[in-house]
Design a protein around this motif. Structure first.
Motif, short mmCIF file in Angstrom:
data_model
loop_
_atom_site.label_atom_id
_atom_site.label_comp_id
_atom_site.label_asym_id
_atom_site.label_seq_id
_atom_site.Cartn_x
_atom_site.Cartn_y
_atom_site.Cartn_z
N GLY A 3 -1.75 -10.03 -0.04
CA GLY A 3 -0.18 -10.45 -0.54
C GLY A 3 0.37 -9.31 -1.15
N HIS A 4 0.27 -8.31 -1.31
CA HIS A 4 1.36 -7.56 -2.14
C HIS A 4 2.09 -6.88 -0.97
N HIS A 5 2.26 -7.14 0.39
CA HIS A 5 3.40 -6.35 1.59
C HIS A 5 3.31 -5.95 1.54
N THR A 6 2.53 -4.94 1.25
CA THR A 6 2.62 -2.85 1.18
C THR A 6 2.08 -2.57 2.27
N MET A 7 2.84 -1.42 3.53
CA MET A 7 1.52 -1.47 3.95
C MET A 7 0.79 0.04 3.45
N LYS A 8 -0.16 0.70 3.65
CA LYS A 8 -1.16 1.58 3.46
C LYS A 8 -1.49 2.25 4.47
N THR A 9 -1.05 3.49 4.50
CA THR A 9 -1.03 4.49 5.53
C THR A 9 -2.56 5.48 5.51
N THR A 70 12.77 3.06 13.31
CA THR A 70 12.38 2.30 14.57
C THR A 70 11.34 1.30 13.75
N GLN A 71 11.03 -0.14 14.15
CA GLN A 71 10.58 -1.07 13.49
C GLN A 71 9.29 -1.08 14.93
N VAL A 72 7.62 -1.03 14.97
CA VAL A 72 6.92 -1.94 16.13
C VAL A 72 6.89 -3.21 15.98
N PRO A 73 7.48 -3.60 16.79
CA PRO A 73 7.57 -5.32 16.97
C PRO A 73 5.21 -5.24 16.62
N SER A 74 5.23 -6.53 16.55
CA SER A 74 3.45 -6.41 16.51
C SER A 74 3.46 -7.63 17.72
N VAL A 75 2.31 -7.60 18.37
CA VAL A 75 1.15 -7.77 19.53
C VAL A 75 0.36 -8.77 18.94
N GLY A 76 0.23 -8.94 18.12
CA GLY A 76 -1.01 -9.95 17.58
C GLY A 76 -1.75 -8.35 16.22
N ALA A 77 -2.78 -9.26 16.11
CA ALA A 77 -3.47 -8.65 15.25
C ALA A 77 -3.45 -6.43 15.00
N LEU A 78 -3.63 -6.22 16.15
CA LEU A 78 -3.56 -5.13 16.20
C LEU A 78 -2.63 -4.08 17.55
N THR A 79 -1.90 -3.31 16.40
CA THR A 79 -0.29 -2.61 17.29
C THR A 79 -0.65 -1.02 18.04
N VAL A 80 -0.41 -1.16 18.63
CA VAL A 80 -0.73 0.65 19.03
C VAL A 80 0.63 1.09 19.66
N THR A 81 1.19 1.87 19.01
CA THR A 81 2.53 2.20 19.91
C THR A 81 1.38 4.12 20.39
N SER A 107 10.22 1.35 7.15
CA SER A 107 11.02 0.20 7.08
C SER A 107 10.04 -1.14 7.74
N MET A 108 8.94 -1.10 8.35
CA MET A 108 7.82 -1.91 8.46
C MET A 108 6.42 -1.78 7.45
N ALA A 109 7.04 -1.72 6.54
CA ALA A 109 5.96 -1.80 4.98
C ALA A 109 5.54 -2.75 4.49
N ASP A 110 6.65 -4.41 4.79
CA ASP A 110 6.11 -5.76 5.13
C ASP A 110 5.85 -6.38 6.17
N ASP A 111 5.83 -5.55 7.54
CA ASP A 111 5.21 -6.60 8.62
C ASP A 111 4.13 -6.00 9.09
N TYR A 112 3.52 -4.88 8.16
CA TYR A 112 1.63 -4.74 8.80
C TYR A 112 1.33 -4.19 7.80
N ASP A 113 -0.47 -4.92 7.37
CA ASP A 113 -1.00 -4.47 5.82
C ASP A 113 -1.34 -2.68 5.99
N VAL A 114 -1.77 -2.37 7.28
CA VAL A 114 -2.29 -0.93 7.41
C VAL A 114 -1.73 -0.37 8.40
N CYS A 115 -1.45 0.98 8.35
CA CYS A 115 -1.22 2.29 8.70
C CYS A 115 -2.58 2.96 9.94
N VAL A 116 -3.13 3.04 10.55
CA VAL A 116 -3.89 4.35 10.96
C VAL A 116 -3.01 5.16 12.02
#
Length: 232
Positions: A3-9, A70-81, A107-116
């Protein structure tokens, strides 16, 4: 979090190899992706994580996040670089690449919920970029004499990055084996001291868990022995 659209890392790191970093990142990625939009970044040139999560690879390579925003386009629920050997070149690059990596994630704060993020077992431009971007840091360690020094050095790096870039320090936690022998319990207590000195930290305590584990094993041995005695 959605809901907050701020990715946590979450950054998983340790200067020592073979402590389970990649396994933790892979399982965390799978777990989070069951309910959240998840980005996993492989910064270790060994590329074990890239191989493990190969079915979820994006078109963007990890090294690109350091070259320009650089932004990483999503490929689904899980996206890996993807990790490549080109990541080694980041260590000879200008230190500005550290901030470029941070800005790529921002730059991807609104594109993903979590980054690991999986990191190499060394304090490098790659790990400094990860630390600068981190909301939380997980440092899996073994309970041995070398770990005490390693935790202290890692906490100094976290503190140094926070001070240099004038940003709040990320939360820090270290998981370790639950069933500790008496000599390992003493080492675990010694490791807690640099963690407390480092400031905001979560240090697991294993006394109660270890007792429960031992009691469970004892009950299981007793059950097996009784069943063996009843057998003809």
């Amino acid at each position: 979090m959605q809901g907050h659209h701020t990715m946590k890392t979450l950054v998983v790191m340790n200067e020592k190899g073979g402590v389970g970093k990649t396994n933790i990142v892979a399982h965390a990625g799978w777990y989070f992706s069951e309910r959240l939009r998840t980005l996993v970044i492989d910064l270790d040139q060994q590329a074990n994580l890239t191989t493990t999560l190969g079915a979820n690879l994006a078109t963007v390579e990890s090294v690109e996040l350091f070259a320009e925003v650089t932004q990483v386009p999503s490929v689904g629920a899980l996206t890996v670089t993807r990790s490549t050997r080109d990541l080694l070149g980041v260590e000879g690059a200008d230190r500005s690449c550290i901030e470029t990596f941070r800005d790529s994630l921002a730059s991807m704060a609104d594109d993903y919920d979590v980054c690991v993020i999986d990191t190499p077992p060394a304090l490098t431009n790659r790990t400094f970029g990860a630390l600068l971007s981190a909301d939380a840091i997980l440092a899996p360690i073994g309970i041995n004499d070398y770990s005490i020094q390693g935790v202290a050095e890692l906490l100094r790096a976290i503190k140094g990055v926070s001070a240099h870039y004038e940003r709040p320090r990320a939360a820090f936690s270290w998981p370790s084996p639950v069933d500790l022998r008496p000599q390992e319990q003493a080492r675990a207590r010694a490791i807690r001291e640099p963690c407390r000195a480092g400031g905001k930290a979560t240090v697991p305590r294993h006394g109660r868990q270890a007792r429960r584990l031992r009691e469970g094993r004892k009950r299981e041995r007793t059950r097996v022995e009784h069943e063996g005695q009843r057998s003809p």
